[in-house]
Scaffold this active site. Structure first.
Site, PDB file in Angstrom:
ATOM      1  N   PRO A 128       9.204   0.062   0.979  1.00  0.00           N
ATOM      2  CA  PRO A 128       9.568  -1.234   0.396  1.00  0.00           C
ATOM      3  C   PRO A 128       9.299  -2.426   1.310  1.00  0.00           C
ATOM      4  O   PRO A 128       9.897  -3.496   1.134  1.00  0.00           O
ATOM      5  CB  PRO A 128      11.079  -1.070   0.164  1.00  0.00           C
ATOM      6  CG  PRO A 128      11.513  -0.217   1.312  1.00  0.00           C
ATOM      7  CD  PRO A 128      10.378   0.747   1.548  1.00  0.00           C
ATOM      8  N   GLU A 129       8.408  -2.283   2.289  1.00  0.00           N
ATOM      9  CA  GLU A 129       8.202  -3.344   3.274  1.00  0.00           C
ATOM     10  C   GLU A 129       7.955  -4.710   2.639  1.00  0.00           C
ATOM     11  O   GLU A 129       8.504  -5.728   3.095  1.00  0.00           O
ATOM     12  CB  GLU A 129       7.033  -2.975   4.203  1.00  0.00           C
ATOM     13  CG  GLU A 129       7.412  -2.080   5.377  1.00  0.00           C
ATOM     14  CD  GLU A 129       7.527  -0.615   5.019  1.00  0.00           C
ATOM     15  OE1 GLU A 129       7.656   0.208   5.938  1.00  0.00           O
ATOM     16  OE2 GLU A 129       7.497  -0.270   3.819  1.00  0.00           O
ATOM     17  N   LEU A 130       7.119  -4.773   1.613  1.00  0.00           N
ATOM     18  CA  LEU A 130       6.801  -6.074   1.019  1.00  0.00           C
ATOM     19  C   LEU A 130       8.029  -6.698   0.357  1.00  0.00           C
ATOM     20  O   LEU A 130       8.192  -7.918   0.377  1.00  0.00           O
ATOM     21  CB  LEU A 130       5.656  -5.948   0.016  1.00  0.00           C
ATOM     22  CG  LEU A 130       4.245  -6.157   0.610  1.00  0.00           C
ATOM     23  CD1 LEU A 130       3.928  -5.084   1.639  1.00  0.00           C
ATOM     24  CD2 LEU A 130       3.194  -6.164  -0.498  1.00  0.00           C
TER      25      LEU A 130
END
Length: 251
Positions: A128-130
């Site tokens: 889920p980095e973005l």
């Protein structure tokens, strides 16, 4: 923080950093140090990496990022870059026993392993980095691209969804799912299977796979040396004995 148990040439490395094996600079450095010890230990032929409780690793400790400001972020990214790269390039077989949630940096660590066995149940895997608001470090992106099939890249990387065990297999995050009480033993079985491959051959093949398409020729000289070695001839004879029978092997 890190527990290790060696058995029959396989090192079981357990992340035990509360809460949820979150990644800090100190924990990343400690994990890298432990893998360096395993790399140099001639008695260890393969390694299994797992977590504790319901988490394999929940990724970067975000509260620490916010509190630490740019100076801490620089140190963290440098540490994680080294850890991710060295896990990817680890010369011995490395199997992930994904006991639970493997999120963000935890998902990258799992992807850096050669084979991934996940426990059935409620564990989730995702990147889920973005959604957090941060781009992927280069080495993390390279690892994910080399693991997740290309047709899933945009879904996995841009949408940042998390997946249960069966969906994680479909998208290439993990290779198989087993009951939770069997995940470590199954990972160890795979590690032993891979450890039966000659070490130099296994290491070279991993490095070939890490090169861009068409780049394996850079290692051709080393490949020829391995093909021509006495150890390789002995291994070939053993293979022939196992598959064709002793008479064929001694012709």
């Amino acid at each position: 923080m890190i527990q290790r148990n060696d058995d029959g040439g396989v090192a079981l490395i357990r992340m035990a950093h509360q809460p949820a094996n979150v990644l800090t600079t100190e924990f990343s450095d400690a994990l890298e140090t432990e893998f360096e010890r395993v790399r140099e230990d001639a008695s260890v032929r393969a390694a299994v990496l797992t977590g504790t409780g319901s988490a394999f690793s929940a990724g970067v400790e975000l509260f620490r990022v916010v509190d630490g400001a740019p100076g801490y972020v620089e140190a963290l990214l440098a540490s994680l870059g080294t850890l991710f790269a060295n896990l990817r390039d680890f010369p011995k077989p490395l199997v992930a026993a994904v006991n639970g949630h493997a999120i963000a940096g935890g998902g990258v660590i799992a992807c850096a392993c050669d084979y991934r066995v996940m426990a059935s149940g409620k564990g989730r895997v995702g990147l889920p980095e973005l959604h957090v608001g941060v781009p992927f470090p280069a080495v993390a992106l390279d690892i994910v691209r080399g693991t997740i099939p290309r047709r899933h890249h945009r879904e996995v990387l841009l949408l940042g969804r998390s997946y249960g065990p069966e969906a994680a297999v479909e998208r290439g995050f993990v290779d198989e799912v087993v009951p939770a009480d069997q995940v470590n033993e199954r990972a160890r079985e795979i590690a032993l299977e891979l450890a039966a491959i000659p070490g130099r051959t296994y290491d070279l093949t991993k490095r070939q796979l890490a090169l861009p398409s068409g780049g394996a020729g850079e290692l051709e000289a080393e490949l020829r040396t391995i093909w021509s070695s006495a150890d390789t001839f002995d291994h070939i004879r053993g293979y022939l004995e196992r598959t064709l029978g002793r008479a064929s092997a001694t012709r």
